[in-house]
Design an enzyme around this catalytic site. Structure first.
Site, PDB file in Angstrom:
ATOM      1  N   SER A 284      15.658 -13.140  48.773  1.00 19.11           N
ATOM      2  CA  SER A 284      15.185 -12.646  50.056  1.00 19.11           C
ATOM      3  C   SER A 284      15.537 -11.164  50.238  1.00 19.11           C
ATOM      4  CB  SER A 284      15.733 -13.516  51.187  1.00 19.11           C
ATOM      5  OG  SER A 284      15.025 -13.279  52.382  1.00 19.11           O
TER       6      SER A 284
ATOM      7  N   ASP B 295       4.961 -17.762  51.445  1.00 19.31           N
ATOM      8  CA  ASP B 295       6.381 -17.596  51.731  1.00 19.31           C
ATOM      9  C   ASP B 295       6.703 -18.025  53.163  1.00 19.31           C
ATOM     10  OD1 ASP B 295       8.782 -16.045  52.731  1.00 19.31           O
ATOM     11  OD2 ASP B 295       8.843 -15.469  50.610  1.00 19.31           O
TER      12      ASP B 295
ATOM     13  N   HIS C 259      10.921 -20.564  50.352  1.00 18.35           N
ATOM     14  CA  HIS C 259      11.562 -19.251  50.413  1.00 18.35           C
ATOM     15  C   HIS C 259      12.911 -19.360  49.726  1.00 18.35           C
ATOM     16  CE1 HIS C 259      12.232 -15.210  51.985  1.00 18.35           C
ATOM     17  NE2 HIS C 259      13.444 -15.593  52.350  1.00 18.35           N
TER      18      HIS C 259
END
Length: 435
Positions: A217, A313, A380
């Site tokens: 991330s 995502d 994610h």
């Protein structure tokens, strides 16, 4: 070998289930970071780490002296000692290290923690009272699972490497370098990065014969931003590559035709003094905010880079494409929680987002040294979750999972580029569904 390892991962189910209930009880007590908040990427420990049998827990080490020496004056770095290297609140930065052994004794894997960004004084002041802004609030022990696991049946290529998680407590993907005196905020992400690398070099990383810089991330964005810097720490004979997991944040229009993420990134860059630490190969022809977006960086990264991303995502859908500010009437509410509730027009919008992602990596994918795994999932961060990284039912593209794809690419066994067919063709996804 792959089949045997998968069978090993599937054994002792009864004991695993019993342990998991205990583990879930622990992690639910540590529930953090609502996914709906634009500034946060994690959901919970269960969702971040997936299910792993008795995961290794590794203690937190603070980088002692970082505040006094401003990342130090070593053979590696020249940083003015008058500037402290600290988290947002002034506490020391930290990391978790589990030593490698055997064939992995001189191999290093550095995982940069994710956790969103802060783009205003107000939300940075809030952030400094959390684990993403202060080591005071960081967990003293964290599970090492997925790509950080020490078990060959869970992490076949990197299990015996020196594995590190560098904690994230600045709010600008380890790139800021400024200070707000009035609010007592320290934006020292770049210095934390440098201090962390210097510390690890002193712990033996300078002798590495191979290393992988990774991140999830906001940490995945950081692994792109710092990839070539990481390469420069080592002799040319050392094998260095980088991996970005869920770091491909797109400069895309939201559902109301606004630019939610561009506005957010613009605040981060200006508030935290990020511009001077962005690659000049980008800033010499684009504005600083554009140069915080990976799509404008990846073509100029010289070091071999692997991009792992879900085409749909989950974080970008919730916080960038359809945040409440862009969807005031809640038209996207159900779709964001569960993709199965999306209307045909909403799926069409998300297919357009996927197409933008594929266009963004088109030039990048032409390089033989780069790798790619873009699966058509609503997910994610897939490297630290055991169920998505390497398990008997992990996500696949053309019968190959994420761990094998990354390993094949890193060790130059076979080519490492895989792009999934569009939703809903992939039945191996571990899609995130929210209540």
């Amino acid at each position: 070998m792959q089949r045997a390892l998968r069978e090993a991962a599937g054994r002792s189910r009864t004991m695993q289930v019993l342990w998991v209930f205990g583990f879930i009880g622990f992690v639910l007590s540590r529930w953090v970071d609502g996914f709906e908040d634009l500034n946060v990427t994690a959901v919970s420990y269960v969702e971040r780490y997936g299910v792993s049998r008795y995961p290794l827990t590794v203690g937190l080490t603070l980088i002692q002296g970082a505040a006094a020496k401003g990342a130090g004056k070593s053979f590696l770095f020249c940083v003015l000692s008058s500037n402290a290297t600290v988290c947002l609140d002034g506490t020391l930065p930290g990391y978790h290290l589990h030593r490698g052994y055997g064939s992995g004794a001189n191999s290093w894997l550095i995982q940069l923690e994710g956790g969103g960004w802060c783009n205003t004084v107000r939300n940075c002041v809030y952030r400094k009272k959390t684990r993403h802004g202060s080591s005071t609030y960081m967990e003293k022990q964290i599970p090492f699972t997925g790509i950080l696991s020490n078990k060959v049946e869970e992490n076949p290529d990197f299990f015996n490497w020196n594995r590190v998680k560098l904690r994230y407590c600045d709010g600008a993907s380890f790139t800021g370098d400024s200070r707000d005196e009035a609010a007592q905020l320290n934006f020292r992400g770049q210095r934390i990065w440098l201090a962390g690398m210097e510390e690890l070099m002193s712990k033996g990383m300078r002798y590495a014969n191979q290393a992988l810089l990774s991140g999830c991330s906001a940490g995945g964005l950081a692994s792109i931003l710092h990839c070539d810097e990481f390469r420069e720490l080592f002799p040319r004979t050392t094998k260095i590559k980088c991996l970005s997991d869920a770091g491909l944040f797109l400069d895309a229009a939201d559902v109301s035709h606004g630019r939610t993420l561009r506005n957010m990134f613009g605040g981060v860059v200006s508030l935290q003094g990020v511009q001077k630490n962005l690659p000049r190969s980008c800033t010499n022809h684009l504005d600083p905010t554009s140069c915080f977006f990976p799509q404008n960086l990846i073509a100029n990264v010289k070091t071999p880079l692997f991009l792992l991303n879900a085409a749909y995502d989950s974080w970008q859908i919730q916080a960038s494409l359809a945040p409440p500010s862009a969807d005031p009437h809640g038209y996207w509410h159900d779709c964001k929680l569960n993709h199965a509730r999306c209307t045909a027009s909403q799926i069409q919008f998300l297919q357009g987002f996927r197409n933008q992602m594929l266009n963004a990596v088109k030039g990048f994918s032409r390089s033989k040294q780069n790798g790619l795994f873009i699966n058509s999932c609503f997910a994610h961060c897939q490297t630290e979750r055991q169920d998505t990284w390497f398990a008997d039912n992990s996500p696949l593209i053309r019968r190959k999972g994420i761990a094998q794809s990354v390993g094949d690419w890193y060790f130059d066994r076979v080519g490492g580029k895989a792009i999934d067919c569009p939703y809903p063709c992939d039945k191996t996804c571990h899609n995130l569904v929210f209540k």
